[in-house]
Design an enzyme around this catalytic site. Structure first.
Site, mmCIF file in Angstrom:
data_model
loop_
_atom_site.group_PDB
_atom_site.id
_atom_site.type_symbol
_atom_site.label_atom_id
_atom_site.label_comp_id
_atom_site.label_asym_id
_atom_site.label_seq_id
_atom_site.Cartn_x
_atom_site.Cartn_y
_atom_site.Cartn_z
ATOM 1 N N SER A 1 19.048 11.186 4.168
ATOM 2 C CA SER A 1 18.377 10.223 5.047
ATOM 3 C C SER A 1 19.298 9.165 5.627
ATOM 4 C CB SER A 1 17.231 9.544 4.300
ATOM 5 O OG SER A 1 17.702 8.927 3.106
ATOM 6 N N GLU B 1 10.671 -6.188 8.310
ATOM 7 C CA GLU B 1 11.318 -6.412 7.022
ATOM 8 C C GLU B 1 12.402 -5.369 6.852
ATOM 9 O OE1 GLU B 1 9.718 -2.707 6.374
ATOM 10 O OE2 GLU B 1 8.692 -4.397 7.319
ATOM 11 N N LYS C 1 15.954 5.863 10.260
ATOM 12 C CA LYS C 1 15.085 4.761 10.674
ATOM 13 C C LYS C 1 14.956 4.607 12.190
ATOM 14 C CE LYS C 1 14.014 3.000 6.564
ATOM 15 N NZ LYS C 1 12.630 2.905 6.066
#
Length: 405
Positions: free
Chosen positions: A388, A123, A101
């Site tokens: 991830s 969010e 991210k």
């Protein structure tokens, strides 16, 4: 490479088009006032993404702050257990903050600084996007509001604590199912009130244009690195690449490096408890075309045509739609989208931990589970899985609900 009439050598120049569409998916389905705000973001992005200064600064941040490039690891013990197919993982769990991210959050925050914004809004479901944006806000000296559902706050307590320590304001969302969709609803509402002084840093390749494109572009570093590293490590391309798909940012990051190659590509959605509506979040497998949160894609709908309730053991995947580029690649057939259930996911979580000393995020465990299944059917070859994120955030939840296996 040509595939169903699409030239993937020039794909990124043509998709999305100037209106933000990947075929019929994407676009900007928001109020006229917010359309103006999105147009401002689009103009700013297209200005700085070609800027030598911006590119140099982002490269410096990735190297000196994020710790990129992240490595590829060969899962030798797991491969031996499964047969002759060799499994590899791209280690986004080793990216600063523990997931992919931060790749787009640092870019979005740098864009916010360029635009003179004072606050970033987002969010989060699993909390990794929230932690990454809180990190980026601290780095650049910006205010930060993170909207998160009550259910996910309880499941992801370590990440909530990290966000608060980093200085973010965590806003609890209590309405509806109080998970990721509701967090997006609340964040959009906040942005509509505050867009003049803030930027909504969407956490995946979804939302109105330019975010599906912009997040993909920032995440493409994963695929660029992975392709180069894999060829250097093995002398050839992998036979298949695999990534989990909720909104789909980690997947588009990895896939972007291989779309023009003769490589099988798999996007893995959460089947959860089973195929009954409300028991899963596999929108690409079971959904139909629909508009939500400012973009047209494939979504799960209830009997009234509204976004359906969804479920996944992974907080970062329980969303009733997927990014519009995934919908496009799904219809095109270039990417094969499949599912794994909760049980397969948790088994993969423990298997990778025990055999390789890597504790994966539950989201990433979906991709690991499918990679293991794929290896058993291939007979020979290699599979590259996008790991991830790391599983630190999930350990309490796993122990409380599944114990030690």
């Amino acid at each position: 490479m040509l595939y169903n009439g699409i030239d993937f050598e020039t794909y990124f120049k043509n998709y999305p088009d100037k209106d933000g569409y990947f075929g019929k998916y994407g676009g900007v389905y928001i109020s006229d006032e917010l359309k103006a705000a999105m147009a401002e973001i689009t103009e700013a992005y297209f200005t700085i993404c070609k800027s030598r200064k911006f590119i140099a600064e982002l490269r410096r941040i990735r190297k000196e702050f994020q710790g990129r490039p992240t490595p590829i690891s060969h899962l030798e013990r797991l491969s031996d257990k499964l047969g002759n197919v060799q499994l590899y993982v791209k280690r986004e769990d080793l990216n600063h903050t523990g997931a992919h991210k931060l790749n787009h959050c640092m870019g979005e925050a740098l864009l916010a600084k360029y635009m003179g914004k004072k606050k970033v809004i987002a969010e989060t479901g699993a909390g990794q996007h929230g932690v990454a944006l809180a990190t980026a806000a601290a780095y650049f000296g910006l205010e930060c509001d993170i909207y998160m559902g009550t259910v996910d706050i309880a499941k992801q307590a370590p990440n909530v604590a990290r966000m608060k320590i980093l200085g973010a304001n965590v806003v609890e969302v209590t309405h509806g199912l109080a998970t990721l969709k509701e967090a997006v609803d609340a964040a959009f509402a906040a942005y509509a009130r505050e867009y003049k002084d803030s930027i909504y840093c969407i956490g995946s390749v979804m939302g109105p244009h330019p975010f599906p494109m912009m997040v993909r572009d920032f995440q493409s570093v994963v695929g660029i690195e992975a392709r180069e590293q894999f060829v250097e490590m093995t002398g050839e391309l992998p036979d298949a690449v695999v990534a989990c798909v909720g909104g789909g940012s980690n997947a588009m990051g990895l896939f972007s490096g291989f779309l023009n190659d003769p490589v099988e590509i798999y996007g893995i959605e959460p089947l959860g408890k089973g195929p009954k509506l409300g028991d899963h979040a596999a929108s690409l497998k079971y959904g139909t075309e629909g508009i939500m949160h400012g973009f047209n894609s494939i979504m799960l709908k209830d009997e009234n045509g509204e976004p359906a309730p969804v479920y996944s053991v992974a907080s970062g995947l329980d969303y009733p739609s997927s990014g519009p580029e995934h919908a496009f690649l799904h219809d095109l057939g270039r990417v094969k989208y499949d599912v794994v259930n909760d049980e397969e996911t948790i088994d993969a979580f423990f298997t990778l931990s025990r055999l390789e000393g890597i504790i994966p995020a539950i989201e990433s465990s979906h991709a690991v589970a499918y990679g293991m299944k794929l290896a058993k059917t291939m007979g020979r070859g290699s599979v590259l899985i996008n790991l991830s994120g790391r599983g630190d955030k999930d350990m309490d939840y796993i122990l409380q609900n599944y114990g030690i296996r």
